[in-house]
Design an enzyme around this catalytic site. Structure first.
Site, short mmCIF file in Angstrom:
data_model
loop_
_atom_site.label_atom_id
_atom_site.label_comp_id
_atom_site.label_asym_id
_atom_site.label_seq_id
_atom_site.Cartn_x
_atom_site.Cartn_y
_atom_site.Cartn_z
N ASP A 231 0.82 -1.21 0.00
CA ASP A 231 0.00 0.00 0.00
C ASP A 231 0.86 1.26 0.00
O ASP A 231 1.96 1.28 0.54
CB ASP A 231 -0.93 -0.02 1.24
CG ASP A 231 -2.11 0.90 1.08
OD1 ASP A 231 -2.33 1.42 -0.04
OD2 ASP A 231 -2.83 1.11 2.07
N GLY B 22 -0.10 5.53 -4.35
CA GLY B 22 -0.72 6.82 -4.68
C GLY B 22 -0.10 7.95 -3.86
O GLY B 22 0.21 9.02 -4.40
N HIS C 55 2.22 3.48 -9.18
CA HIS C 55 2.07 2.04 -9.39
C HIS C 55 3.26 1.47 -10.16
O HIS C 55 3.71 0.36 -9.91
CB HIS C 55 0.76 1.74 -10.13
CG HIS C 55 -0.46 2.13 -9.35
ND1 HIS C 55 -0.65 1.75 -8.04
CD2 HIS C 55 -1.55 2.87 -9.68
CE1 HIS C 55 -1.81 2.24 -7.62
NE2 HIS C 55 -2.37 2.93 -8.59
N ASN D 290 -11.02 -2.60 -5.35
CA ASN D 290 -10.24 -1.72 -6.22
C ASN D 290 -10.87 -1.53 -7.61
O ASN D 290 -10.53 -0.57 -8.32
CB ASN D 290 -8.79 -2.21 -6.38
CG ASN D 290 -7.94 -2.06 -5.14
OD1 ASN D 290 -7.02 -2.83 -4.90
ND2 ASN D 290 -8.22 -1.05 -4.32
N ARG E 237 -12.20 1.95 -8.40
CA ARG E 237 -11.34 3.12 -8.62
C ARG E 237 -11.60 3.70 -10.01
O ARG E 237 -12.21 3.04 -10.86
CB ARG E 237 -9.87 2.70 -8.51
CG ARG E 237 -9.51 2.36 -7.07
CD ARG E 237 -8.03 2.25 -6.89
NE ARG E 237 -7.72 1.99 -5.49
CZ ARG E 237 -6.52 2.04 -4.98
NH1 ARG E 237 -5.48 2.35 -5.74
NH2 ARG E 237 -6.32 1.80 -3.69
N SER F 139 -8.21 -4.61 5.12
CA SER F 139 -8.81 -4.34 3.80
C SER F 139 -9.24 -5.62 3.07
O SER F 139 -8.92 -5.81 1.89
CB SER F 139 -7.85 -3.52 2.92
OG SER F 139 -7.51 -2.31 3.56
N GLU G 129 1.40 -13.35 12.38
CA GLU G 129 2.03 -12.21 13.03
C GLU G 129 1.90 -10.99 12.12
O GLU G 129 2.23 -11.07 10.92
CB GLU G 129 3.52 -12.49 13.30
CG GLU G 129 3.76 -13.61 14.29
CD GLU G 129 3.24 -13.28 15.69
OE1 GLU G 129 3.27 -12.09 16.07
OE2 GLU G 129 2.79 -14.22 16.39
C1 IPE Z 1 -5.49 -2.75 -0.22
O1 IPE Z 1 -5.13 -1.43 -0.39
C2 IPE Z 1 -5.47 -3.46 -1.54
C3 IPE Z 1 -4.16 -3.64 -2.13
C4 IPE Z 1 -3.01 -3.32 -1.60
C5 IPE Z 1 -4.17 -4.27 -3.42
P1 IPE Z 1 -6.23 -0.28 -0.54
O2 IPE Z 1 -5.47 0.99 -0.69
O3 IPE Z 1 -7.19 -0.62 -1.60
O4 IPE Z 1 -6.97 -0.35 0.86
P2 IPE Z 1 -7.85 0.73 1.61
O5 IPE Z 1 -8.86 1.21 0.63
O6 IPE Z 1 -6.96 1.81 2.04
O7 IPE Z 1 -8.44 0.01 2.78
C1 IPE Z 2 -1.54 0.23 -3.39
O1 IPE Z 2 -1.34 1.61 -3.44
C2 IPE Z 2 -1.80 -0.36 -4.75
C3 IPE Z 2 -3.17 -0.83 -4.97
C4 IPE Z 2 -4.13 -0.78 -4.10
C5 IPE Z 2 -3.46 -1.38 -6.26
P1 IPE Z 2 -2.57 2.62 -3.44
O2 IPE Z 2 -2.95 2.91 -4.84
O3 IPE Z 2 -3.66 2.12 -2.57
O4 IPE Z 2 -1.88 3.88 -2.78
P2 IPE Z 2 -2.53 4.93 -1.78
O5 IPE Z 2 -3.15 4.16 -0.66
O6 IPE Z 2 -3.54 5.70 -2.56
O7 IPE Z 2 -1.37 5.76 -1.34
MG MG Z 3 -4.09 2.39 -0.61
#
Ligand code: IPE
Ligand code: IPE
Ligand code: MG
Length: 245
Positions: free
Chosen positions: A18, A21, A35, A66, A69, A194, A205
């Site tokens: 995570d 973004g 990404h 996801n 999105r 999530s 753990e």
């Molecule tokens: C969890 O991350 C899914 C992946 C890492 C693929 P998200 O960014 O989608 O999770 P939330 O929305 O913050 O819970």
């Molecule tokens: C994790 O990074 C990748 C996926 C969920 C596919 P994010 O895209 O969720 O990044 P943030 O949480 O917006 O920083």
């Molecule tokens: Mg995220």
């Protein structure tokens, strides 16, 4: 040099990757670039786990949620996945990695499904490490799906109520043939699951780090494993009951 104890390696590491973004935003880039950079961390982590002798690595690459999105981000993620698979096939063959997936992969675009099938087939005999990608994955969805399939099977074969044990049920999950994770890592300072591996994480753990996924390094992985090795897994028992090595 790291101080990882070879005899106490987690057999299975699962990672919620995570923060792509937020990394992009911090660097004044668009989310897609986040990404892209995140894919480099994937390569590094896969390589390091293989070198360390980890047997199973599960990466949460795309959740069922996801899909909601923005369309351009979903599209970019699927082409990045396709690119990753095409480029990594040789490496997986060379390093003896077997690719498998969990999740509702039927929902993925045809082109992605084709490469996935191809890579899975070409790596199916590999025994060095299992790389398990969670794609279009949801933990609750997986459990509901298991219940449905048990019901369906009960219509063709007699399933006694007492036959539905935890092991029996596990056999209906997407992870049927792989052990539960020993260590779960989540990056980017979020403290939640999530919808990831809800059943399988019962005694895993948990390790949380503020590091954003695109910045997650070999040392960060090693630190997580060392932290895991300092813990005592009691599984509900008291310390004295555990056999000491
Ligand atoms: C969890 O991350 C899914 C992946 C890492 C693929 P998200 O960014 O989608 O999770 P939330 O929305 O913050 O819970
Ligand atoms: C994790 O990074 C990748 C996926 C969920 C596919 P994010 O895209 O969720 O990044 P943030 O949480 O917006 O920083
Ligand atoms: Mg995220």
């Amino acid at each position: 040099m790291h101080r990882i104890i070879k005899e106490k390696l987690p057999r299975h590491i699962a990672i919620i990757m995570d923060g792509n973004g937020r990394w992009a935003k911090k660097n004044l880039l668009n989310r897609i670039m986040g990404h892209k950079k995140g894919a480099e961390s994937v390569r590094l982590v896969v390589k390091t786990c293989r070198e360390l002798g980890i047997q199973y690595l599960t990466l949460y690459a795309f959740s069922i949620e996801n899909w909601q999105r923005p369309e351009n981000e979903v599209r970019a993620l699927s082409s990045l996945l396709e690119e990753y698979l095409r480029l990594e096939l040789q490496e997986m063959k060379k390093t003896n990695i077997k690719l498998i997936t969990i999740g509702d992969t039927g929902k993925l675009p045809e082109t992605v499904k084709d490469v996935l099938l191809d890579v899975m087939e070409k790596t199916s005999e590999n025994r060095g490490m299992v790389l398990n990608l969670a794609l279009s994955y949801g933990g609750r969805d997986e459990i509901v799906d298991a219940a449905k399939r048990i019901l369906r099977d009960s219509k063709s074969t007699d399933i006694d109520e007492n036959a539905i044990t935890k092991d029996f049920f596990s056999g209906y999950l997407h992870t049927a043939n792989i052990p539960d994770p020993d260590l779960l890592i989540r990056t980017s300072g979020e403290y939640r699951l999530s919808n990831f591996l809800l059943w399988q994480l019962a005694y895993t753990e948990l390790y949380f780090t503020d590091v954003l996924w695109p910045e997650f390094s070999r040392d960060d992985l090693i630190e997580a494993i060392m932290d895991y090795q300092r813990r005592e897994r009691r599984f509900g028992l008291i310390s004295d009951q555990l056999s000491k090595e």
